[in-house]
Scaffold this motif. Structure first.
Motif, PDB file in Angstrom:
ATOM      1  N   LYS A   1       7.413  -3.122  -6.449  1.00 26.69           N
ATOM      2  CA  LYS A   1       6.249  -3.697  -5.772  1.00 26.69           C
ATOM      3  C   LYS A   1       5.871  -2.851  -4.562  1.00 26.69           C
ATOM      4  O   LYS A   1       6.616  -2.780  -3.589  1.00 26.69           O
ATOM      5  N   VAL A   2       4.709  -2.218  -4.618  1.00 28.43           N
ATOM      6  CA  VAL A   2       4.204  -1.469  -3.474  1.00 28.43           C
ATOM      7  C   VAL A   2       3.780  -2.464  -2.406  1.00 28.43           C
ATOM      8  O   VAL A   2       3.117  -3.454  -2.686  1.00 28.43           O
ATOM      9  N   GLY A   3       4.179  -2.231  -1.182  1.00 32.37           N
ATOM     10  CA  GLY A   3       3.889  -3.127  -0.073  1.00 32.37           C
ATOM     11  C   GLY A   3       5.061  -4.026   0.280  1.00 32.37           C
ATOM     12  O   GLY A   3       5.068  -4.657   1.329  1.00 32.37           O
ATOM     13  N   ASP A   4       6.063  -4.077  -0.584  1.00 31.75           N
ATOM     14  CA  ASP A   4       7.266  -4.874  -0.341  1.00 31.75           C
ATOM     15  C   ASP A   4       8.278  -3.995   0.406  1.00 31.75           C
ATOM     16  O   ASP A   4       8.676  -2.955  -0.109  1.00 31.75           O
ATOM     17  N   PRO A   5       8.702  -4.387   1.602  1.00 32.30           N
ATOM     18  CA  PRO A   5       9.636  -3.559   2.378  1.00 32.30           C
ATOM     19  C   PRO A   5      10.949  -3.268   1.657  1.00 32.30           C
ATOM     20  O   PRO A   5      11.581  -2.252   1.909  1.00 32.30           O
ATOM     21  N   ASP A   6      11.352  -4.138   0.736  1.00 30.97           N
ATOM     22  CA  ASP A   6      12.605  -3.923   0.014  1.00 30.97           C
ATOM     23  C   ASP A   6      12.417  -3.120  -1.268  1.00 30.97           C
ATOM     24  O   ASP A   6      13.395  -2.760  -1.917  1.00 30.97           O
ATOM     25  N   SER A   7      11.177  -2.862  -1.648  1.00 26.14           N
ATOM     26  CA  SER A   7      10.911  -2.174  -2.901  1.00 26.14           C
ATOM     27  C   SER A   7      10.239  -0.820  -2.661  1.00 26.14           C
ATOM     28  O   SER A   7      10.793   0.227  -2.961  1.00 26.14           O
ATOM     29  N   TRP A   8       9.011  -0.828  -2.148  1.00 27.76           N
ATOM     30  CA  TRP A   8       8.275   0.398  -1.815  1.00 27.76           C
ATOM     31  C   TRP A   8       7.280   0.033  -0.726  1.00 27.76           C
ATOM     32  O   TRP A   8       6.176  -0.437  -1.008  1.00 27.76           O
ATOM     33  N   PRO A   9       7.662   0.227   0.536  1.00 28.54           N
ATOM     34  CA  PRO A   9       6.870  -0.288   1.643  1.00 28.54           C
ATOM     35  C   PRO A   9       5.451   0.247   1.753  1.00 28.54           C
ATOM     36  O   PRO A   9       4.541  -0.499   2.084  1.00 28.54           O
ATOM     37  N   GLN A  10       5.247   1.536   1.482  1.00 28.05           N
ATOM     38  CA  GLN A  10       3.935   2.104   1.776  1.00 28.05           C
ATOM     39  C   GLN A  10       3.596   3.215   0.784  1.00 28.05           C
ATOM     40  O   GLN A  10       4.424   4.053   0.453  1.00 28.05           O
ATOM     41  N   LEU A  11       2.353   3.211   0.313  1.00 27.50           N
ATOM     42  CA  LEU A  11       1.825   4.241  -0.570  1.00 27.50           C
ATOM     43  C   LEU A  11       0.355   4.399  -0.204  1.00 27.50           C
ATOM     44  O   LEU A  11      -0.421   3.467  -0.356  1.00 27.50           O
ATOM     45  N   VAL A  12      -0.015   5.563   0.319  1.00 26.20           N
ATOM     46  CA  VAL A  12      -1.359   5.757   0.847  1.00 26.20           C
ATOM     47  C   VAL A  12      -1.937   7.074   0.360  1.00 26.20           C
ATOM     48  O   VAL A  12      -1.261   8.105   0.386  1.00 26.20           O
ATOM     49  N   GLY A  13      -3.191   7.032  -0.087  1.00 25.66           N
ATOM     50  CA  GLY A  13      -3.905   8.251  -0.416  1.00 25.66           C
ATOM     51  C   GLY A  13      -4.456   8.880   0.849  1.00 25.66           C
ATOM     52  O   GLY A  13      -4.963   8.184   1.723  1.00 25.66           O
ATOM     53  N   ARG A  14      -4.313  10.200   0.941  1.00 25.66           N
ATOM     54  CA  ARG A  14      -4.806  10.923   2.120  1.00 25.66           C
ATOM     55  C   ARG A  14      -5.585  12.148   1.664  1.00 25.66           C
ATOM     56  O   ARG A  14      -5.484  12.575   0.523  1.00 25.66           O
ATOM     57  N   SER A  15      -6.307  12.739   2.607  1.00 31.85           N
ATOM     58  CA  SER A  15      -7.053  13.954   2.333  1.00 31.85           C
ATOM     59  C   SER A  15      -7.079  14.816   3.579  1.00 31.85           C
ATOM     60  O   SER A  15      -7.172  14.303   4.690  1.00 31.85           O
ATOM     61  N   SER A  16      -6.996  16.140   3.375  1.00 33.57           N
ATOM     62  CA  SER A  16      -7.160  17.050   4.501  1.00 33.57           C
ATOM     63  C   SER A  16      -8.652  17.217   4.768  1.00 33.57           C
ATOM     64  O   SER A  16      -9.484  16.806   3.958  1.00 33.57           O
ATOM     65  N   LEU A  17      -8.995  17.830   5.865  1.00 34.14           N
ATOM     66  CA  LEU A  17     -10.408  18.059   6.168  1.00 34.14           C
ATOM     67  C   LEU A  17     -11.064  18.974   5.142  1.00 34.14           C
ATOM     68  O   LEU A  17     -12.264  18.896   4.910  1.00 34.14           O
ATOM     69  N   SER A  18     -10.253  19.827   4.487  1.00 38.69           N
ATOM     70  CA  SER A  18     -10.809  20.711   3.462  1.00 38.69           C
ATOM     71  C   SER A  18     -11.026  19.984   2.135  1.00 38.69           C
ATOM     72  O   SER A  18     -11.615  20.535   1.214  1.00 38.69           O
ATOM     73  N   GLY A  19     -10.519  18.753   2.034  1.00 39.63           N
ATOM     74  CA  GLY A  19     -10.709  17.963   0.816  1.00 39.63           C
ATOM     75  C   GLY A  19      -9.512  17.958  -0.105  1.00 39.63           C
ATOM     76  O   GLY A  19      -9.570  17.414  -1.200  1.00 39.63           O
ATOM     77  N   GLU A  20      -8.397  18.551   0.309  1.00 32.34           N
ATOM     78  CA  GLU A  20      -7.188  18.579  -0.514  1.00 32.34           C
ATOM     79  C   GLU A  20      -6.549  17.195  -0.523  1.00 32.34           C
ATOM     80  O   GLU A  20      -6.095  16.702   0.509  1.00 32.34           O
ATOM     81  N   PRO A  21      -6.502  16.526  -1.699  1.00 31.29           N
ATOM     82  CA  PRO A  21      -5.924  15.176  -1.747  1.00 31.29           C
ATOM     83  C   PRO A  21      -4.396  15.227  -1.691  1.00 31.29           C
ATOM     84  O   PRO A  21      -3.776  16.203  -2.120  1.00 31.29           O
ATOM     85  N   SER A  22      -3.798  14.187  -1.153  1.00 32.42           N
ATOM     86  CA  SER A  22      -2.341  14.071  -1.136  1.00 32.42           C
ATOM     87  C   SER A  22      -1.973  12.595  -1.080  1.00 32.42           C
ATOM     88  O   SER A  22      -2.809  11.742  -0.801  1.00 32.42           O
ATOM     89  N   LEU A  23      -0.713  12.319  -1.386  1.00 36.57           N
ATOM     90  CA  LEU A  23      -0.196  10.951  -1.306  1.00 36.57           C
ATOM     91  C   LEU A  23       0.880  10.894  -0.236  1.00 36.57           C
ATOM     92  O   LEU A  23       1.726  11.774  -0.165  1.00 36.57           O
TER      93      LEU A  23
END
Length: 95
Positions: free
Chosen positions: A39-61
């Motif tokens: 379960k994403v968001g559950d502190p005991d399972s998987w606390p955090q999963l976020v999509g991010r991007s650099s200013l150049s547009g390179e996606p990352s997790l």
């Protein structure tokens, strides 16, 4: 040559496109984890999963800090998947 305004607009567009790709990937990864009972968001399972991007547009997790039991579960799943691929590959070579 692009003006400063055009360059900023292009950078913003690249950032937003990268963020959308990263968010889509995070969503799909979250679905895969849910199928595994994680379960994403559950502190005991998987606390955090976020999509991010650099200013150049390179996606990352950003995967956050994953508790050891969840990490071991993922390792077991990856080992199982790799061994299944090898078995399939070996069977196709034997045929």
């Amino acid at each position: 040559m692009a003006t400063d305004t055009e360059a900023a607009a292009q950078q913003a567009d690249a950032f937003l496109a990268g963020k959308k790709k990263a968010d889509d990937t995070a969503f799909m990864f979250g679905r895969v984890l849910a199928e595994m009972g994680v379960k994403v968001g559950d502190p005991d399972s998987w606390p955090q999963l976020v999509g991010r991007s650099s200013l150049s547009g390179e996606p990352s997790l950003f995967l956050g800090t994953v508790p050891l039991p969840t990490a071991l579960k993922l390792i077991d799943a990856l080992i199982y998947a790799e061994s299944a691929q090898r078995r399939q590959r070996d069977q196709s070579h034997d045929a």
